[in-house]
Scaffold this motif. Structure first.
Motif, mmCIF file in Angstrom:
data_model
loop_
_atom_site.group_PDB
_atom_site.id
_atom_site.type_symbol
_atom_site.label_atom_id
_atom_site.label_comp_id
_atom_site.label_asym_id
_atom_site.label_seq_id
_atom_site.Cartn_x
_atom_site.Cartn_y
_atom_site.Cartn_z
ATOM 1 N N TYR A 133 0.810 -1.203 0.000
ATOM 2 C CA TYR A 133 0.000 0.000 0.000
ATOM 3 C C TYR A 133 0.850 1.262 0.000
ATOM 4 O O TYR A 133 2.011 1.258 0.419
ATOM 5 C CB TYR A 133 -0.947 -0.014 1.198
ATOM 6 C CG TYR A 133 -1.793 -1.261 1.265
ATOM 7 C CD1 TYR A 133 -2.564 -1.658 0.174
ATOM 8 C CD2 TYR A 133 -1.828 -2.057 2.408
ATOM 9 C CE1 TYR A 133 -3.339 -2.805 0.218
ATOM 10 C CE2 TYR A 133 -2.602 -3.201 2.474
ATOM 11 C CZ TYR A 133 -3.352 -3.578 1.370
ATOM 12 O OH TYR A 133 -4.117 -4.715 1.413
ATOM 13 N N GLU A 134 0.247 2.334 -0.466
ATOM 14 C CA GLU A 134 0.953 3.605 -0.629
ATOM 15 C C GLU A 134 1.240 4.293 0.701
ATOM 16 O O GLU A 134 2.286 4.930 0.874
ATOM 17 C CB GLU A 134 0.121 4.539 -1.527
ATOM 18 C CG GLU A 134 0.642 5.950 -1.662
ATOM 19 C CD GLU A 134 1.996 6.032 -2.337
ATOM 20 O OE1 GLU A 134 2.658 7.076 -2.185
ATOM 21 O OE2 GLU A 134 2.405 5.061 -3.001
ATOM 22 N N THR A 135 0.339 4.157 1.659
ATOM 23 C CA THR A 135 0.514 4.826 2.940
ATOM 24 C C THR A 135 1.265 3.911 3.898
ATOM 25 O O THR A 135 0.825 2.788 4.182
ATOM 26 C CB THR A 135 -0.845 5.213 3.556
ATOM 27 O OG1 THR A 135 -1.551 6.051 2.642
ATOM 28 C CG2 THR A 135 -0.645 5.966 4.863
ATOM 29 N N LEU A 136 2.397 4.396 4.395
ATOM 30 C CA LEU A 136 3.248 3.629 5.300
ATOM 31 C C LEU A 136 3.124 4.183 6.717
ATOM 32 O O LEU A 136 3.052 5.392 6.914
ATOM 33 C CB LEU A 136 4.710 3.702 4.854
ATOM 34 C CG LEU A 136 5.009 3.402 3.384
ATOM 35 C CD1 LEU A 136 6.479 3.654 3.086
ATOM 36 C CD2 LEU A 136 4.627 1.969 3.032
ATOM 37 N N LEU A 137 3.135 3.299 7.691
ATOM 38 C CA LEU A 137 3.106 3.694 9.100
ATOM 39 C C LEU A 137 4.195 2.910 9.818
ATOM 40 O O LEU A 137 4.166 1.679 9.855
ATOM 41 C CB LEU A 137 1.734 3.406 9.719
ATOM 42 C CG LEU A 137 1.530 3.788 11.178
ATOM 43 C CD1 LEU A 137 1.876 5.240 11.443
ATOM 44 C CD2 LEU A 137 0.085 3.504 11.600
ATOM 45 N N LEU A 138 5.168 3.644 10.365
ATOM 46 C CA LEU A 138 6.354 3.013 10.949
ATOM 47 C C LEU A 138 6.299 3.033 12.476
ATOM 48 O O LEU A 138 5.871 4.014 13.083
ATOM 49 C CB LEU A 138 7.620 3.747 10.502
ATOM 50 C CG LEU A 138 8.200 3.436 9.121
ATOM 51 C CD1 LEU A 138 7.168 3.586 8.013
ATOM 52 C CD2 LEU A 138 9.390 4.349 8.848
ATOM 53 N N GLY A 207 11.052 7.418 14.500
ATOM 54 C CA GLY A 207 10.664 6.160 13.882
ATOM 55 C C GLY A 207 9.722 5.322 14.709
ATOM 56 O O GLY A 207 9.150 4.357 14.208
ATOM 57 N N ARG A 208 9.531 5.684 15.982
ATOM 58 C CA ARG A 208 8.589 4.952 16.828
ATOM 59 C C ARG A 208 7.146 5.229 16.428
ATOM 60 O O ARG A 208 6.254 4.451 16.754
ATOM 61 C CB ARG A 208 8.802 5.327 18.307
ATOM 62 C CG ARG A 208 10.179 5.008 18.836
ATOM 63 C CD ARG A 208 10.252 5.143 20.345
ATOM 64 N NE ARG A 208 9.847 6.448 20.821
ATOM 65 C CZ ARG A 208 10.645 7.521 20.897
ATOM 66 N NH1 ARG A 208 11.898 7.424 20.493
ATOM 67 N NH2 ARG A 208 10.207 8.674 21.366
ATOM 68 N N ASN A 209 6.923 6.358 15.747
ATOM 69 C CA ASN A 209 5.558 6.723 15.354
ATOM 70 C C ASN A 209 5.634 7.731 14.210
ATOM 71 O O ASN A 209 5.640 8.946 14.439
ATOM 72 C CB ASN A 209 4.816 7.317 16.549
ATOM 73 C CG ASN A 209 3.308 7.359 16.347
ATOM 74 O OD1 ASN A 209 2.798 6.894 15.337
ATOM 75 N ND2 ASN A 209 2.604 7.917 17.316
ATOM 76 N N LEU A 210 5.661 7.234 13.005
ATOM 77 C CA LEU A 210 5.897 8.083 11.844
ATOM 78 C C LEU A 210 5.199 7.479 10.629
ATOM 79 O O LEU A 210 5.234 6.269 10.422
ATOM 80 C CB LEU A 210 7.409 8.188 11.581
ATOM 81 C CG LEU A 210 7.880 8.944 10.349
ATOM 82 C CD1 LEU A 210 7.504 10.411 10.434
ATOM 83 C CD2 LEU A 210 9.393 8.788 10.195
ATOM 84 N N SER A 211 4.580 8.341 9.838
ATOM 85 C CA SER A 211 3.892 7.871 8.636
ATOM 86 C C SER A 211 4.291 8.737 7.447
ATOM 87 O O SER A 211 4.445 9.956 7.584
ATOM 88 C CB SER A 211 2.368 7.939 8.828
ATOM 89 O OG SER A 211 1.693 7.467 7.677
ATOM 90 N N TYR A 212 4.513 8.095 6.304
ATOM 91 C CA TYR A 212 4.714 8.857 5.075
ATOM 92 C C TYR A 212 4.324 8.001 3.886
ATOM 93 O O TYR A 212 4.087 6.791 4.001
ATOM 94 C CB TYR A 212 6.144 9.400 4.937
ATOM 95 C CG TYR A 212 7.281 8.419 5.166
ATOM 96 C CD1 TYR A 212 7.680 7.522 4.176
ATOM 97 C CD2 TYR A 212 7.998 8.437 6.352
ATOM 98 C CE1 TYR A 212 8.753 6.666 4.368
ATOM 99 C CE2 TYR A 212 9.072 7.588 6.561
ATOM 100 C CZ TYR A 212 9.443 6.697 5.568
ATOM 101 O OH TYR A 212 10.502 5.847 5.765
#
Length: 374
Positions: A133-138, A207-212
């Protein structure tokens, strides 16, 4: 010499200048987070999401935290990509056990390192490449979402022009003083990077809570420009690609992630030294702004003491009081927004600690970080 004759006045003038600069940061920048309000939404976005977690010998953390990621209340298509990077513990068997119950768990097994690419960037790149998917959540293996609405709330931060959403990675509360020190430092960092983002000067994420978006990652050739740096998969990447128009924040307490803070001073010192070793690679404007704030914060108290003793104690106290009132308001409101309100009664003590903190970690800005990420 004339300068020696007027040294008291010069110290007082420098004290006034330092205070003015500090007030500028609090009023012009940090107040943006203090007064930040989420615009009402009449419907929630539910784009397909790929959650990405990289793990190396993290079986214990995964057993404790992975269920919180897998049971999210998010009806739209989502997957959890778990990159198992050369683990020698029971991570492989743990993943197999989770797969029996959770069909959205997609493991990626890496059995080798990439030459000339240090740190976490190689496994994270493989996870992003594998994402459907296009939306990433790290997030990280030692983190757990604060609620089952984490994915939903982080996606609500997206607008049509948004490519990056910055979240807050908090630490669980404990009774020790070290825990409070770690949580204050984490809050203080978030106060800066979230406020700067709202001011149109985004410079980092965690990086514990990041989306791009996946597109922005590949459009900027991933981590290729920073492969030689052990860290930077979160802050340096965001420092490179974030703009005033493509970056948003989400601070809802239910959208936080939680991890356990280090239990010893030595462990925490090692962790922070590794983090700060990447700061020297920030853009010049960010280094200048962050450096000016840190320097003036460090100088404020010595100059206050000198002014009170050698110039005028009541003038020094008045200036101190003005800064204290503004600072207390900013700290109280932002700590409340980030669910760290229990730290507020000790904020003056933490302020004094920051003077020691800057001395301790200044060498980390010039130190070469180790190459391993875990």
């Amino acid at each position: 010499m004339i300068i020696l004759d007027y040294w008291r006045e010069i110290v007082f003038a420098v004290f006034c200048l330092v205070t003015f600069i500090q007030l500028f940061y609090y009023i012009a920048i940090f107040s943006r987070l203090a007064f930040y309000k989420v615009a009402p939404k009449f419907h929630s976005q539910q784009q397909p999401v790929s959650v990405i977690i990289c793990a190396r010998d993290e079986a214990d953390n995964l057993a404790r935290n992975l269920p919180g990621v897998l049971v999210q209340n998010y009806p739209t298509s989502n997957e959890v990509i778990l990159v198992n990077h050369n683990s020698t513990d029971d991570t492989k068997y743990l993943i197999e056990e989770f797969q029996r119950t959770f069909k959205n768990l997609m493991p990626v097994s890496l059995t080798q390192d990439a030459m000339m690419i240090s740190g976490k960037k190689f496994p994270l790149s493989m996870g992003i490449k594998s994402a459907r998917y296009e939306t990433l959540l790290l997030t990280d293996a030692d983190c757990v979402p604060a609620s089952e609405n984490w994915i939903q709330l982080m996606q609500d931060g997206y607008k049509p022009e948004t490519e990056i959403v910055l979240g807050y990675g908090a630490y669980t509360k404990a009774g020790s003083f070290l825990n409070k020190i770690i949580r204050f430092e984490t809050y203080h960092s978030a106060l800066q990077y979230l406020s700067y983002a709202l001011a149109g000067i985004p410079y980092m994420g965690v990086g514990r809570n990041l989306s791009y978006k996946k597109e922005i990652f590949f459009k900027n050739k991933g981590f290729s420009s920073m492969n030689f740096i052990p860290g930077g998969d979160d802050d340096l990447f965001i420092n490179k690609v974030a703009t005033k128009t493509n970056t948003a924040i989400v601070i809802d307490p239910e959208a936080h992630t939680l991890s356990k803070a280090k239990k010893t001073w030595e462990e925490w010192f090692t962790q922070k030294t590794r983090h700060y070793s990447t700061a020297k690679y920030y853009q010049k404007k960010h280094k200048w702004l962050l450096g000016m704030y840190s320097v003036t914060q460090f100088l404020f108290y010595p100059l206050f003491i000198f002014t009170a003793i050698f110039f005028s104690w009541w003038i020094a106290l008045c200036i101190f009081g003005v800064r204290l009132i503004v600072q207390a308001f900013i700290y109280f409101t932002t700590m409340k927004k980030l669910n760290e309100a229990d730290l507020f009664p000790l904020f003056l003590l933490f302020e004094l600690w920051m003077c020691v903190y800057y001395i301790l970690f200044l060498p980390a800005l010039f130190k070469k970080a180790k190459k391993s990420w875990n």
